[in-house]
Design an enzyme around this catalytic site. Sequence first.
Site, PDB file in Angstrom:
ATOM      1  N   ILE A  92      -1.125  -4.865   4.475  1.00 21.59           N
ATOM      2  CA  ILE A  92      -1.988  -3.887   3.968  1.00 21.59           C
ATOM      3  C   ILE A  92      -2.468  -3.889   2.737  1.00 21.59           C
ATOM      4  O   ILE A  92      -1.619  -4.112   1.703  1.00 21.59           O
ATOM      5  CB  ILE A  92      -1.625  -2.261   4.261  1.00 21.59           C
ATOM      6  N   VAL A  93      -3.824  -4.107   2.490  1.00 19.17           N
ATOM      7  CA  VAL A  93      -4.292  -4.517   0.864  1.00 19.17           C
ATOM      8  C   VAL A  93      -4.767  -3.412   0.247  1.00 19.17           C
ATOM      9  O   VAL A  93      -5.775  -2.993   1.051  1.00 19.17           O
ATOM     10  CB  VAL A  93      -4.803  -5.832   0.894  1.00 19.17           C
ATOM     11  N   GLY A 126       5.384   3.499  -2.851  1.00 10.18           N
ATOM     12  CA  GLY A 126       5.226   4.963  -2.876  1.00 10.18           C
ATOM     13  C   GLY A 126       4.448   5.084  -4.416  1.00 10.18           C
ATOM     14  O   GLY A 126       4.093   4.169  -5.079  1.00 10.18           O
ATOM     15  N   CYS A 129      -0.237   0.632 -10.420  1.00 11.13           N
ATOM     16  CA  CYS A 129       0.472   1.878 -10.154  1.00 11.13           C
ATOM     17  C   CYS A 129       1.885   2.137 -11.251  1.00 11.13           C
ATOM     18  O   CYS A 129       2.300   2.923 -11.411  1.00 11.13           O
ATOM     19  CB  CYS A 129       1.055   1.918  -8.619  1.00 11.13           C
ATOM     20  N   LEU A 175       6.059  -3.089  -5.671  1.00  9.63           N
ATOM     21  CA  LEU A 175       7.424  -2.447  -6.219  1.00  9.63           C
ATOM     22  C   LEU A 175       7.707  -1.286  -5.383  1.00  9.63           C
ATOM     23  O   LEU A 175       7.219  -0.238  -5.275  1.00  9.63           O
ATOM     24  CB  LEU A 175       6.858  -1.888  -7.464  1.00  9.63           C
TER      25      LEU A 175
END
Length: 492
Positions: free
Chosen positions: A114-115, A217, A250, A420
């Site tokens: 999933i990108v 997350g 992120c 990550l």
Amino acid sequence: MKLDVDLQAIQEVRDCLHQAKAAQKQYESMTQLQVDRIVEAMAAAAEEHAERLGRLAVEETGFGNIPDKKAKNLFVARNVYEAIKAMKTVGIISKDEERSVWEVAQPVGVVAAIVPSTNPTSTVFFKSLIALKARNAIVISPHPAALRCSQEAASLMRQAAEEAGAPPGLIQCLSYPSVEASMELMRHKLTDVILATGGSAMVKAAYSSGKPAYGVGPGNVPVYVHHSADIPRAANQIVQSKIFDYGTICASEQAIVVERQVKSQLVDELNRHGAHMLSGQDKERVASIIMSANGKSLNPKIVGKSPQALAAMAGISVPQHTTVLIAEETGVGLPYPLSVEKLTPILALYTVDDWQEGSRRCTQLLELGGLGHTLGIHCEDERIIEAFGFQLPASRIIVNAGTTFGGIGATTGIQPSMTLGCGSLGHNITSDNIGPQHLMNVKRVAFGIREMPSSEPAAAQLAEQVAGRLAVGISREEVLAIVKSVLSQMKL
């Protein structure tokens, strides 16, 4: 009709998975040399087309800027490739001579990727490289807002791989991305593992699919500035890190937590690097555009925009040389929009009296939306660094470096990665930076090295009783009676 498009999308997922599975069955029999040649060719193609694909990503999504998108692509093509190129992923990958255990690599099969729209081309490059390095096939589900550039990146990877000898169909990319298509991809029986990068809802769906999944997350990253820090260096690194690709990674800083005694010096240095301090109505106007109308999620219109574009949206004026917008804040939570994760060049600034208060404030920020992700600390006191490393709920503690670059392993010794993990704190399966080692099964061939001690309690009891009777003088008849008694207990 929409129904027809949905059915077409689901059928495409199934077709892609079948083609990928067939190709992977051929690919898993290739040698380490063949695999390495294929991965090398993919990395070279990514490097050659880094700027073109970066430009496509910016033009299609409107997020970030071309030089930094190019830099992300080059990070994968160079740093990630350099980190994995010598990794053994075929056959016996290690031998423990002392314990007589061999470790044998086995691919997981088909990877569902999933990108996100924030880092589309670099993520396609990254996930394709690590999937094929571990002898897997990959089916990519792009974000609808980044369809064209994701497809182009996947096509480039597929062409490079096949020209280097990979079976046709090993790399697939969906043409009709949707929530329904992604769900079909994640739940289908031919999918073996999921690599999910995206919003919290998508990551949660990946973990709810019934398949093994590596999710990522959110990262509400605080950075603590201790009074012992090299303040000019810290300010430079924070600004450089936060403004990279307009904050779309992120791991980028979201809030600065600074000790009062060095606050004015830090602010002066931030200003030197183009920071614009907001106050009064300007602060309120910028805060008002951070959240969506529901007040519970980030406003997607601000993601990856320049400070000047953000100022225009908020109806304020900032100097043309402004690099980042910073506003002082005292509260943490949804009623305080500056405290949330902001994938754009806006920073909150908190003031604390000492490192204990700083630790509590950083923990609050992580608990709001970044548990298990990343924390930054600028400090020269090893005792304080150790305390933050032990106590703070983050998987990456980045010391005296920008968290954007430190978290992904560009400026630290952490494994270079674009995915990550946040560990159990962030409801993820791992706290690692993801690499090929997470996309293969490791079998153990274990040789016997010792004999298991025999356990014969009845025989031991017999010997003990006989020895005891003989010591006090025992007749032959008594010995026979003891033997019969023990054999009876053993049911022999």
